[in-house]
Design an enzyme around this catalytic site. Structure first.
Site, PDB file in Angstrom:
ATOM      1  N   TYR A   1     -68.469  -3.859  30.537  1.00 55.53           N
ATOM      2  CA  TYR A   1     -69.319  -3.074  31.425  1.00 55.53           C
ATOM      3  C   TYR A   1     -68.541  -2.673  32.669  1.00 55.53           C
ATOM      4  O   TYR A   1     -67.992  -3.536  33.367  1.00 55.53           O
ATOM      5  CB  TYR A   1     -70.544  -3.894  31.833  1.00 55.53           C
ATOM      6  CG  TYR A   1     -71.415  -3.251  32.878  1.00 55.53           C
ATOM      7  CD1 TYR A   1     -71.944  -1.981  32.704  1.00 55.53           C
ATOM      8  CD2 TYR A   1     -71.723  -3.920  34.058  1.00 55.53           C
ATOM      9  CE1 TYR A   1     -72.747  -1.393  33.666  1.00 55.53           C
ATOM     10  CE2 TYR A   1     -72.536  -3.343  35.031  1.00 55.53           C
ATOM     11  CZ  TYR A   1     -73.045  -2.082  34.825  1.00 55.53           C
ATOM     12  OH  TYR A   1     -73.830  -1.509  35.784  1.00 55.53           O
TER      13      TYR A   1
ATOM     14  N   ASN B   1     -80.051  -7.155  33.216  1.00 55.82           N
ATOM     15  CA  ASN B   1     -78.948  -7.252  34.167  1.00 55.82           C
ATOM     16  C   ASN B   1     -78.879  -8.676  34.709  1.00 55.82           C
ATOM     17  O   ASN B   1     -79.645  -9.045  35.600  1.00 55.82           O
ATOM     18  CB  ASN B   1     -79.152  -6.246  35.309  1.00 55.82           C
ATOM     19  CG  ASN B   1     -77.888  -6.053  36.132  1.00 55.82           C
ATOM     20  OD1 ASN B   1     -76.790  -6.364  35.694  1.00 55.82           O
ATOM     21  ND2 ASN B   1     -78.047  -5.526  37.331  1.00 55.82           N
TER      22      ASN B   1
ATOM     23  N   HIS C   1     -75.375   4.442  32.065  1.00 56.29           N
ATOM     24  CA  HIS C   1     -76.747   4.349  32.563  1.00 56.29           C
ATOM     25  C   HIS C   1     -76.919   5.174  33.824  1.00 56.29           C
ATOM     26  O   HIS C   1     -76.043   5.258  34.674  1.00 56.29           O
ATOM     27  CB  HIS C   1     -77.213   2.902  32.746  1.00 56.29           C
ATOM     28  CG  HIS C   1     -76.550   2.097  33.817  1.00 56.29           C
ATOM     29  ND1 HIS C   1     -76.777   2.299  35.161  1.00 56.29           N
ATOM     30  CD2 HIS C   1     -75.708   1.037  33.746  1.00 56.29           C
ATOM     31  CE1 HIS C   1     -76.101   1.401  35.865  1.00 56.29           C
ATOM     32  NE2 HIS C   1     -75.426   0.637  35.032  1.00 56.29           N
TER      33      HIS C   1
ATOM     34  N   ASP D   1     -71.731  -1.648  47.556  1.00 54.35           N
ATOM     35  CA  ASP D   1     -72.229  -0.588  46.675  1.00 54.35           C
ATOM     36  C   ASP D   1     -73.422   0.088  47.341  1.00 54.35           C
ATOM     37  O   ASP D   1     -74.581  -0.255  47.087  1.00 54.35           O
ATOM     38  CB  ASP D   1     -72.620  -1.187  45.331  1.00 54.35           C
ATOM     39  CG  ASP D   1     -73.071  -0.146  44.327  1.00 54.35           C
ATOM     40  OD1 ASP D   1     -72.862   1.051  44.587  1.00 54.35           O
ATOM     41  OD2 ASP D   1     -73.637  -0.532  43.291  1.00 54.35           O
TER      42      ASP D   1
ATOM     43  N   GLU E   1     -84.667  -2.631  36.439  1.00 53.57           N
ATOM     44  CA  GLU E   1     -83.773  -3.372  37.311  1.00 53.57           C
ATOM     45  C   GLU E   1     -84.525  -4.344  38.219  1.00 53.57           C
ATOM     46  O   GLU E   1     -85.610  -4.051  38.728  1.00 53.57           O
ATOM     47  CB  GLU E   1     -82.958  -2.392  38.164  1.00 53.57           C
ATOM     48  CG  GLU E   1     -82.081  -3.026  39.243  1.00 53.57           C
ATOM     49  CD  GLU E   1     -80.935  -3.886  38.711  1.00 53.57           C
ATOM     50  OE1 GLU E   1     -81.208  -4.768  37.862  1.00 53.57           O
ATOM     51  OE2 GLU E   1     -79.797  -3.687  39.141  1.00 53.57           O
TER      52      GLU E   1
ATOM     53  N   ARG F   1     -82.332   3.727  33.694  1.00 50.20           N
ATOM     54  CA  ARG F   1     -82.635   2.578  34.563  1.00 50.20           C
ATOM     55  C   ARG F   1     -83.656   2.998  35.618  1.00 50.20           C
ATOM     56  O   ARG F   1     -83.556   4.084  36.198  1.00 50.20           O
ATOM     57  CB  ARG F   1     -81.352   2.087  35.239  1.00 50.20           C
ATOM     58  CG  ARG F   1     -81.568   1.135  36.399  1.00 50.20           C
ATOM     59  CD  ARG F   1     -80.263   0.663  36.968  1.00 50.20           C
ATOM     60  NE  ARG F   1     -80.348   0.430  38.404  1.00 50.20           N
ATOM     61  CZ  ARG F   1     -79.345  -0.024  39.159  1.00 50.20           C
ATOM     62  NH1 ARG F   1     -78.177  -0.296  38.602  1.00 50.20           N
ATOM     63  NH2 ARG F   1     -79.514  -0.189  40.457  1.00 50.20           N
TER      64      ARG F   1
ATOM     65  N   ASP G   1     -71.550   2.423  34.468  1.00 48.51           N
ATOM     66  CA  ASP G   1     -72.507   2.767  35.508  1.00 48.51           C
ATOM     67  C   ASP G   1     -72.256   4.219  35.934  1.00 48.51           C
ATOM     68  O   ASP G   1     -71.152   4.565  36.355  1.00 48.51           O
ATOM     69  CB  ASP G   1     -72.303   1.819  36.694  1.00 48.51           C
ATOM     70  CG  ASP G   1     -73.335   1.980  37.791  1.00 48.51           C
ATOM     71  OD1 ASP G   1     -74.061   2.982  37.800  1.00 48.51           O
ATOM     72  OD2 ASP G   1     -73.395   1.088  38.667  1.00 48.51           O
TER      73      ASP G   1
ATOM     74  N   CYS H   1     -76.835  -0.881  45.522  1.00 47.04           N
ATOM     75  CA  CYS H   1     -76.927  -1.898  44.487  1.00 47.04           C
ATOM     76  C   CYS H   1     -78.384  -2.263  44.237  1.00 47.04           C
ATOM     77  O   CYS H   1     -79.176  -2.405  45.176  1.00 47.04           O
ATOM     78  CB  CYS H   1     -76.135  -3.137  44.906  1.00 47.04           C
ATOM     79  SG  CYS H   1     -76.419  -4.592  43.878  1.00 47.04           S
TER      80      CYS H   1
ATOM     81  N   ASP I   1     -74.555   5.677  38.106  1.00 48.02           N
ATOM     82  CA  ASP I   1     -75.388   5.800  39.306  1.00 48.02           C
ATOM     83  C   ASP I   1     -76.575   6.741  39.044  1.00 48.02           C
ATOM     84  O   ASP I   1     -77.272   6.575  38.062  1.00 48.02           O
ATOM     85  CB  ASP I   1     -74.534   6.259  40.488  1.00 48.02           C
ATOM     86  CG  ASP I   1     -73.485   5.214  40.868  1.00 48.02           C
ATOM     87  OD1 ASP I   1     -73.835   4.024  40.921  1.00 48.02           O
ATOM     88  OD2 ASP I   1     -72.324   5.586  41.081  1.00 48.02           O
TER      89      ASP I   1
ATOM     90  N   GLU J   1     -79.839   6.036  36.932  1.00 39.84           N
ATOM     91  CA  GLU J   1     -80.932   5.364  37.633  1.00 39.84           C
ATOM     92  C   GLU J   1     -81.743   6.362  38.446  1.00 39.84           C
ATOM     93  O   GLU J   1     -81.274   7.477  38.737  1.00 39.84           O
ATOM     94  CB  GLU J   1     -80.390   4.261  38.539  1.00 39.84           C
ATOM     95  CG  GLU J   1     -79.524   4.766  39.658  1.00 39.84           C
ATOM     96  CD  GLU J   1     -78.628   3.689  40.250  1.00 39.84           C
ATOM     97  OE1 GLU J   1     -78.738   3.465  41.467  1.00 39.84           O
ATOM     98  OE2 GLU J   1     -77.825   3.089  39.511  1.00 39.84           O
TER      99      GLU J   1
END
Length: 300
Positions: free
Chosen positions: A48, A215, A117, A63, A192, A162, A90, A127, A92, A119
């Site tokens: 990942y 996660n 992914h 982050d 999440e 996500r 990731d 984060c 974002d 989000e």
């Protein structure tokens, strides 16, 4: 070298097969090519690319949405080239509106990732286990998911949707969003930062029939569950995003403290392993094999 040995399409098909097999796929986080190699050498089936770790590694910062899509895609490309593992990356928020998402998906696909992914946070995002998050309207995110699905050219590229809405609007709102994202075509759903085991169980029950991401954020807001419990709940993919970063940071801090105190790192050399051991980890045997394969034989 890994990029000479396997094609991205093969890795995507492999990850889909693993996901479909019914057992949780464990994907430790990595933040650069070296940490990705270590994940592979430890025997895992997937890796990942953590945005948290990528931001820390490239900028030395938390982050909070400081990196752009080009920087993230470039890091993914280097990590893909370093191993033969399928890489979950990731991406974002997709770095903008649905049109930006189209470009992001194509850049990530060209980089060789097996899954990514997206989000539903407002940019600049942060984060998922930090406070102060905001989310975009559900319809806006559903449009991004549709754009991502349409943008991929390899149908084996997994699109993970996500939602960070649980911390903003509550768990019920997050579940409703996840369902909308599934209707928009997402392959896996990722709620999440649930903050209790009961909430995790609710996610698994309410979204039963969908492939789910958990996660396992080391030191984050979500309770730690065993692999066996996650399998019982039906999670398909388990991310361990920051353990390698935290371990590397702790090890470097210890070395530097010893160096500052003693004036040399001699007391830690046995634990460090030495240059020969490190070059083997980094792939010197592969390099030598390639050198032998392509040795200049003009004089033969």
């Amino acid at each position: 070298m890994a990029d000479l040995l396997s094609r991205p399409g093969d890795r995507r098909a492999r990850l889909r097969a693993l996901i479909d097999a019914g057992e949780p796929v464990l994907a430790p986080g990595a933040y650069d090519a070296l940490s990705a190699r270590l994940v592979e050498q430890a025997g895992f089936d997937a890796c990942y690319m953590t945005g948290f770790g990528t931001t820390a590694g490239l900028l030395g910062r938390p982050d909070v949405g400081l990196l752009g899509g080009a920087e993230m895609a470039a890091n993914a490309r280097r990590m893909v080239a370093a191993t033969d593992l399928p890489l979950v990356a990731d991406a974002d928020t997709g770095y903008g509106n649905p049109i930006n998402v189209v470009r992001t998906v194509r850049e990530y696909e060209q980089a060789g990732v097996a899954a990514l992914h997206l989000e539903d946070q407002v940019m600049p995002k942060r984060c998922g286990h930090l406070t102060g998050k905001q989310v975009v309207p559900a319809g806006e995110m559903a449009a991004k998911v549709r754009a991502a699905v349409d943008a991929r050219t390899d149908p084996d590229l997994l699109i993970i949707a996500r939602t960070d809405a649980a911390a903003v609007d509550g768990l019920d709102a997050a579940l409703e969003r996840a369902r909308r994202f599934a209707d928009a075509g997402a392959d896996l759903l990722f709620v999440e930062a649930p903050t209790s085991e009961e909430a995790i169980e609710t996610v698994a029950t309410e979204l039963s029939g969908h492939r789910l991401v958990f996660n396992w954020a080391e030191g984050g807001r979500t309770p730690a569950l065993s692999r066996e419990r996650l399998a019982e709940l039906g999670f398909a993919l388990v991310l361990y995003p920051v353990g390698t970063l935290l371990a590397a940071t702790a090890g470097m801090r210890e070395l530097l403290e010893r160096l500052r105190t003693d004036g040399t790192p001699a007391a830690m050399l046995d634990r460090l392993g030495g240059l020969d051991a490190f070059t083997r980890i980094a792939g010197i045997d592969e390099v030598r094999e390639l050198e032998e394969r392509y040795r200049d034989d003009a004089g033969a």
